[in-house]
Design an enzyme around this catalytic site. Structure first.
Site, PDB file in Angstrom:
ATOM      1  N   PRO A   9     -11.764  83.621 114.908  1.00 43.17           N
ATOM      2  CA  PRO A   9     -13.009  83.378 115.781  1.00 43.17           C
ATOM      3  C   PRO A   9     -14.022  82.443 115.121  1.00 43.17           C
ATOM      4  CG  PRO A   9     -13.298  85.622 115.049  1.00 43.17           C
ATOM      5  CD  PRO A   9     -11.899  85.143 114.729  1.00 43.17           C
ATOM      6  N   ASN A  10     -14.246  81.499 115.931  1.00 40.70           N
ATOM      7  CA  ASN A  10     -15.103  80.189 115.595  1.00 40.70           C
ATOM      8  C   ASN A  10     -14.915  78.986 114.772  1.00 40.70           C
ATOM      9  OD1 ASN A  10     -17.345  81.314 117.395  1.00 40.70           O
ATOM     10  ND2 ASN A  10     -17.498  83.143 115.702  1.00 40.70           N
ATOM     11  N   ARG A  17     -20.040  73.734 113.401  1.00 43.02           N
ATOM     12  CA  ARG A  17     -20.536  74.866 112.940  1.00 43.02           C
ATOM     13  C   ARG A  17     -21.018  74.890 111.472  1.00 43.02           C
ATOM     14  NH1 ARG A  17     -16.719  80.057 111.528  1.00 43.02           N
ATOM     15  NH2 ARG A  17     -18.129  81.636 111.397  1.00 43.02           N
ATOM     16  N   TYR A  22     -19.549  75.718 106.220  1.00 46.79           N
ATOM     17  CA  TYR A  22     -18.177  75.128 106.151  1.00 46.79           C
ATOM     18  C   TYR A  22     -17.649  73.758 106.230  1.00 46.79           C
ATOM     19  CZ  TYR A  22     -18.796  79.985 107.849  1.00 46.79           C
ATOM     20  OH  TYR A  22     -18.999  81.487 107.958  1.00 46.79           O
ATOM     21  N   ASN A  73      -6.845  83.232 107.854  1.00 44.83           N
ATOM     22  CA  ASN A  73      -8.129  83.397 107.812  1.00 44.83           C
ATOM     23  C   ASN A  73      -8.881  84.148 108.997  1.00 44.83           C
ATOM     24  OD1 ASN A  73     -11.266  83.044 107.812  1.00 44.83           O
ATOM     25  ND2 ASN A  73     -11.022  80.764 107.510  1.00 44.83           N
ATOM     26  N   ALA A  76     -14.776  86.340 111.123  1.00 47.93           N
ATOM     27  CA  ALA A  76     -15.486  87.522 111.166  1.00 47.93           C
ATOM     28  C   ALA A  76     -14.671  88.714 111.139  1.00 47.93           C
ATOM     29  CB  ALA A  76     -16.584  87.376 112.226  1.00 47.93           C
ATOM     30  N   HIS A  79     -14.086  91.068 108.158  1.00 48.57           N
ATOM     31  CA  HIS A  79     -14.987  92.206 107.687  1.00 48.57           C
ATOM     32  C   HIS A  79     -15.117  93.546 108.698  1.00 48.57           C
ATOM     33  CE1 HIS A  79     -16.129  88.819 105.371  1.00 48.57           C
ATOM     34  NE2 HIS A  79     -16.540  88.184 106.507  1.00 48.57           N
ATOM     35  N   ASP A  86      -4.057  96.640 109.772  1.00 51.72           N
ATOM     36  CA  ASP A  86      -2.819  97.571 110.224  1.00 51.72           C
ATOM     37  C   ASP A  86      -1.605  96.818 110.665  1.00 51.72           C
ATOM     38  OD1 ASP A  86      -4.223  99.970 109.556  1.00 51.72           O
ATOM     39  OD2 ASP A  86      -4.680 100.484 111.708  1.00 51.72           O
ATOM     40  N   GLU A  97      -4.677  85.617 102.120  1.00 53.98           N
ATOM     41  CA  GLU A  97      -6.191  85.387 102.749  1.00 53.98           C
ATOM     42  C   GLU A  97      -6.928  84.248 102.478  1.00 53.98           C
ATOM     43  OE1 GLU A  97      -9.004  88.419 101.403  1.00 53.98           O
ATOM     44  OE2 GLU A  97      -9.886  88.328 103.103  1.00 53.98           O
ATOM     45  N   HIS A  99     -10.661  81.803 103.002  1.00 54.75           N
ATOM     46  CA  HIS A  99     -11.800  81.655 103.580  1.00 54.75           C
ATOM     47  C   HIS A  99     -12.411  80.203 102.957  1.00 54.75           C
ATOM     48  CE1 HIS A  99     -11.972  85.532 105.167  1.00 54.75           C
ATOM     49  NE2 HIS A  99     -11.429  86.201 103.939  1.00 54.75           N
ATOM     50  N   LEU A 100     -13.035  79.383 103.943  1.00 55.12           N
ATOM     51  CA  LEU A 100     -13.573  78.167 103.335  1.00 55.12           C
ATOM     52  C   LEU A 100     -14.524  78.497 102.480  1.00 55.12           C
ATOM     53  CD1 LEU A 100     -13.326  76.920 107.220  1.00 55.12           C
ATOM     54  CD2 LEU A 100     -12.125  75.826 105.355  1.00 55.12           C
ATOM     55  N   SER A 101     -15.572  79.426 102.842  1.00 49.43           N
ATOM     56  CA  SER A 101     -16.869  79.681 102.130  1.00 49.43           C
ATOM     57  C   SER A 101     -16.342  80.693 101.101  1.00 49.43           C
ATOM     58  CB  SER A 101     -17.953  80.166 103.022  1.00 49.43           C
ATOM     59  OG  SER A 101     -17.352  81.387 103.660  1.00 49.43           O
ATOM     60  N   ARG A 106     -21.873  85.599  99.402  1.00 53.58           N
ATOM     61  CA  ARG A 106     -22.576  85.601 100.778  1.00 53.58           C
ATOM     62  C   ARG A 106     -23.292  86.739 101.050  1.00 53.58           C
ATOM     63  NH1 ARG A 106     -19.805  82.365 105.304  1.00 53.58           N
ATOM     64  NH2 ARG A 106     -21.852  82.425 106.096  1.00 53.58           N
ATOM     65  N   ARG A 110     -20.531  90.540 104.420  1.00 57.47           N
ATOM     66  CA  ARG A 110     -19.073  89.924 104.348  1.00 57.47           C
ATOM     67  C   ARG A 110     -18.298  90.478 102.934  1.00 57.47           C
ATOM     68  NH1 ARG A 110     -19.944  85.615 107.930  1.00 57.47           N
ATOM     69  NH2 ARG A 110     -22.009  84.894 108.293  1.00 57.47           N
TER      70      ARG A 110
HETATM   71  C1  DQA Z   1     -15.006  82.704 106.917  1.00 67.15           C
HETATM   72  C2  DQA Z   1     -16.249  83.601 106.381  1.00 67.15           C
HETATM   73  C3  DQA Z   1     -16.240  84.714 107.329  1.00 67.15           C
HETATM   74  O1  DQA Z   1     -17.397  85.721 106.897  1.00 67.15           O
HETATM   75  C4  DQA Z   1     -16.965  84.130 108.632  1.00 67.15           C
HETATM   76  O2  DQA Z   1     -17.525  85.153 109.367  1.00 67.15           O
HETATM   77  C5  DQA Z   1     -16.152  83.110 109.229  1.00 67.15           C
HETATM   78  C6  DQA Z   1     -15.455  81.968 108.403  1.00 67.15           C
HETATM   79  C7  DQA Z   1     -14.731  81.374 106.001  1.00 67.15           C
HETATM   80  O3  DQA Z   1     -13.824  80.882 106.251  1.00 67.15           O
HETATM   81  O4  DQA Z   1     -15.582  81.004 105.102  1.00 67.15           O
HETATM   82  O5  DQA Z   1     -16.344  82.867 110.315  1.00 67.15           O
HETATM   83  O6  DQA Z   1     -13.570  83.352 107.216  1.00 67.15           O
END
Ligand code: DQA
Length: 145
Positions: A9-10, A17, A22, A73, A76, A79, A86, A97, A99-101, A106, A110
């Site tokens: 999501p997002n 964003r 990011y 990725n 959110a 977490h 599962d 896995e 994650h950009l950040s 953080r 997270r």
């Molecule tokens: C994220 C890190 C997550 O905590 C956050 O909710 C995201 C992006 C990242 O790519 O850094 O939406 O997965």
């Protein structure tokens, strides 16, 4: 070799964003970056993005018998989602896995990654480059199996 790259999501709002976290690259730019790397590495790739937890679970389930590995990725849902954890465990495909950040430096909420518990490796805090490293890592992992 076929990978499915799943973004949660997002992430479709990348560029717009929270660019200070990011980056300014758009989601379209991220998708073409992933495709370019896979093409260079001779890997077939399917991209999937959803803002919906169940749709992500469905897409992971569809990977069973149709893909060699998953790069995810979960955004959110990382977490919060035991359902995604599962699903990854159920299909039992090697998963990475991304994650950009750097989620590890953080907010406290997270710090837990459920999805990460079913992944062989995590790349966090590298921006788009994390996806490139994930692709190369997964390719090498599969070649050595
Ligand atoms: C994220 C890190 C997550 O905590 C956050 O909710 C995201 C992006 C990242 O790519 O850094 O939406 O997965």
């Amino acid at each position: 070799m076929k990978f499915v790259v799943i973004n949660g999501p997002n992430l479709n709002l990348l560029g717009l964003r929270e660019p200070e976290i990011y980056g300014t690259g758009t989601f379209a730019a991220l998708e073409s970056y992933i495709c370019r790397i896979c093409e260079k590495e001779c890997i077939a790739v399917e991209l999937f993005q959803s803002n919906h937890e169940g749709a992500i679970v469905d897409r992971i389930q569809q990977c069973y018998g149709t893909a060699d590995g998953i790069i995810i990725n979960p955004a959110a849902y990382t977490h919060t989602s035991i359902a995604i954890l599962d699903a990854l465990k159920a299909v039992a495909l090697p998963a990475i896995e991304v994650h950009l950040s750097d989620i590890h430096t953080r907010e406290e909420f997270r710090q837990v990654s459920y999805a990460g518990m079913a992944c062989i490796k995590t790349f966090a805090g590298l921006g788009f480059e994390g996806y490139r490293q994930a692709i190369l890592y997964l390719k090498e992992y599969l070649e050595q199996r």
